[in-house]
Design an enzyme around this catalytic site. Sequence first.
Site, PDB file in Angstrom:
ATOM      1  N   LYS A   1       8.781 -13.269  -5.113  1.00 52.26           N
ATOM      2  CA  LYS A   1       7.606 -14.146  -5.272  1.00 52.26           C
ATOM      3  C   LYS A   1       6.346 -13.304  -5.447  1.00 52.26           C
ATOM      4  O   LYS A   1       6.346 -12.099  -5.139  1.00 52.26           O
ATOM      5  CB  LYS A   1       7.486 -15.047  -4.036  1.00 52.26           C
ATOM      6  CG  LYS A   1       7.238 -14.283  -2.749  1.00 52.26           C
ATOM      7  CD  LYS A   1       7.413 -15.162  -1.510  1.00 52.26           C
ATOM      8  CE  LYS A   1       7.215 -14.352  -0.247  1.00 52.26           C
ATOM      9  NZ  LYS A   1       7.584 -15.112   0.961  1.00 52.26           N
TER      10      LYS A   1
ATOM     11  N   TYR B   1     -24.215  -0.955  -1.208  1.00 51.73           N
ATOM     12  CA  TYR B   1     -24.912  -2.183  -0.795  1.00 51.73           C
ATOM     13  C   TYR B   1     -25.122  -2.191   0.715  1.00 51.73           C
ATOM     14  O   TYR B   1     -24.208  -1.877   1.482  1.00 51.73           O
ATOM     15  CB  TYR B   1     -24.085  -3.415  -1.159  1.00 51.73           C
ATOM     16  CG  TYR B   1     -24.042  -3.713  -2.637  1.00 51.73           C
ATOM     17  CD1 TYR B   1     -25.214  -3.965  -3.352  1.00 51.73           C
ATOM     18  CD2 TYR B   1     -22.830  -3.768  -3.306  1.00 51.73           C
ATOM     19  CE1 TYR B   1     -25.165  -4.257  -4.709  1.00 51.73           C
ATOM     20  CE2 TYR B   1     -22.767  -4.067  -4.658  1.00 51.73           C
ATOM     21  CZ  TYR B   1     -23.942  -4.304  -5.363  1.00 51.73           C
ATOM     22  OH  TYR B   1     -23.879  -4.590  -6.692  1.00 51.73           O
TER      23      TYR B   1
HETATM   24  C1  PLP Z   1       8.421 -14.353   1.795  1.00 54.17           C
HETATM   25  C2  PLP Z   1       9.651 -14.879   2.376  1.00 54.17           C
HETATM   26  C3  PLP Z   1      10.710 -14.019   2.732  1.00 54.17           C
HETATM   27  C4  PLP Z   1      10.604 -12.519   2.703  1.00 54.17           C
HETATM   28  O1  PLP Z   1       9.921 -12.051   3.835  1.00 54.17           O
HETATM   29  P1  PLP Z   1       9.795 -10.474   4.094  1.00 54.17           P
HETATM   30  O2  PLP Z   1       9.149 -10.376   5.417  1.00 54.17           O
HETATM   31  O3  PLP Z   1       8.902  -9.948   2.990  1.00 54.17           O
HETATM   32  O4  PLP Z   1      11.144  -9.906   4.012  1.00 54.17           O
HETATM   33  C5  PLP Z   1      11.906 -14.588   3.143  1.00 54.17           C
HETATM   34  N1  PLP Z   1      12.047 -15.926   3.227  1.00 54.17           N
HETATM   35  C6  PLP Z   1      11.044 -16.778   2.929  1.00 54.17           C
HETATM   36  C7  PLP Z   1      11.268 -18.234   3.048  1.00 54.17           C
HETATM   37  C8  PLP Z   1       9.806 -16.281   2.504  1.00 54.17           C
HETATM   38  O5  PLP Z   1       8.813 -17.130   2.227  1.00 54.17           O
END
Ligand code: PLP
Length: 361
Positions: A34, A256
């Site tokens: 993702k 800044y």
């Molecule tokens: C993002 C996510 C993962 C992966 O988590 P990590 O800590 O990056 O391994 C697994 N399952 C779900 C449902 C997620 O949203």
Amino acid sequence: MQNRAEAHINLQAISRNVERLKKTAGTDLLAVVKADAYGHGLLEVSKTALLAGADWLGVALLEEAITLRKAGITAPILAWLVPPGSDFQLALTHSIDIAISSIEAFEQISKLNGKARVHIEVDTGMTRGGFLDEWQEFLRSDFSTVEVVGFFSHFARADEPKEKQNRDQVTRFNAMLLELEAVGVRPPVKHLSNSAATLADHASALSMVRTGIAMYGLTPDTRMGSSDSFGLVPAMTLRAKLHLVKNVPAGSPVGYGATEVTTRDTRLGVVAMGYADGIPRIARNAGVVFDGVRAPIIGRVSMDQFVVDLGPESSAQSGDWVTVFGVDGYTADDWALASQSVNYEIVTRIGPRVPRIYDHG
Ligand SMILES: *Cc1c(COP(=O)(O)O)cnc(C)c1O
């Protein structure tokens, strides 16, 4: 056109990490890709992970899954953030597995032309996605309208393996699975573990683990151990150009708000990345490495640039490249600590203005 910043992605590191995680889990592995593969590039990472032995791909959005299918990827894909009203028919057409968290979504999926592949998500204590209040009513559904492929939940505190909440979530998971099986539904794929659980809680691997951050070579939590201690290799090295290097006298206010003033005559470098590229504006005590020497941030990070103190002896010149984070020098964990965040956010926020350069190793 010349790049002013580049995120180098070591695909061999991703392969190695996938192989290692698969071995650790001893089960099927779903590679979580993702958010543009945590900023590493959706397609390149997905192809690499599958070649290295990943069995599934997992994404949040249906659009991400469709992109994978349109690129010709045929491996099973699960999308778990697909709200009611989504184009479920499109998911079915592309053979994309959908996570179901509500009766409303289930009813829409049930009405499709053909049987959609679904994974039932249950809330075992994280109080985010998954069935909770509707569970008993959901159990009275007609499940013959869909193909129930999976049953899953998500840990809230797997990065704190000793927390009782983890065991409570497992207990709840098993209880809800029994209830589902009691109404005649036996999902073949059961999954609960994220990266942290894969590394620290072997018993929860079930039939598949869902690994994100560890596949990118980053630790789920520095309190559990470093990347190194888990045998993981960080895949992303972020590099940027010094678009200007100059000598300034002691007492120069930098940036800044003049939040910092040089305490000596020194050589400053202006790094060609800023918060528009994902460099956290609040970062303090991180920096870059030039020629093996650390140059800390001085002053506030701006939108497109930030200033580092190279030190009076530095030989850096305008146009030289520096490493913002990577395997040596500052790490994504250092940047996370410097900005009250986590390595997940550091890598995923690297913006689209920064080209990803793939090193095939
Ligand atoms: C993002 C996510 C993962 C992966 O988590 P990590 O800590 O990056 O391994 C697994 N399952 C779900 C449902 C997620 O949203």
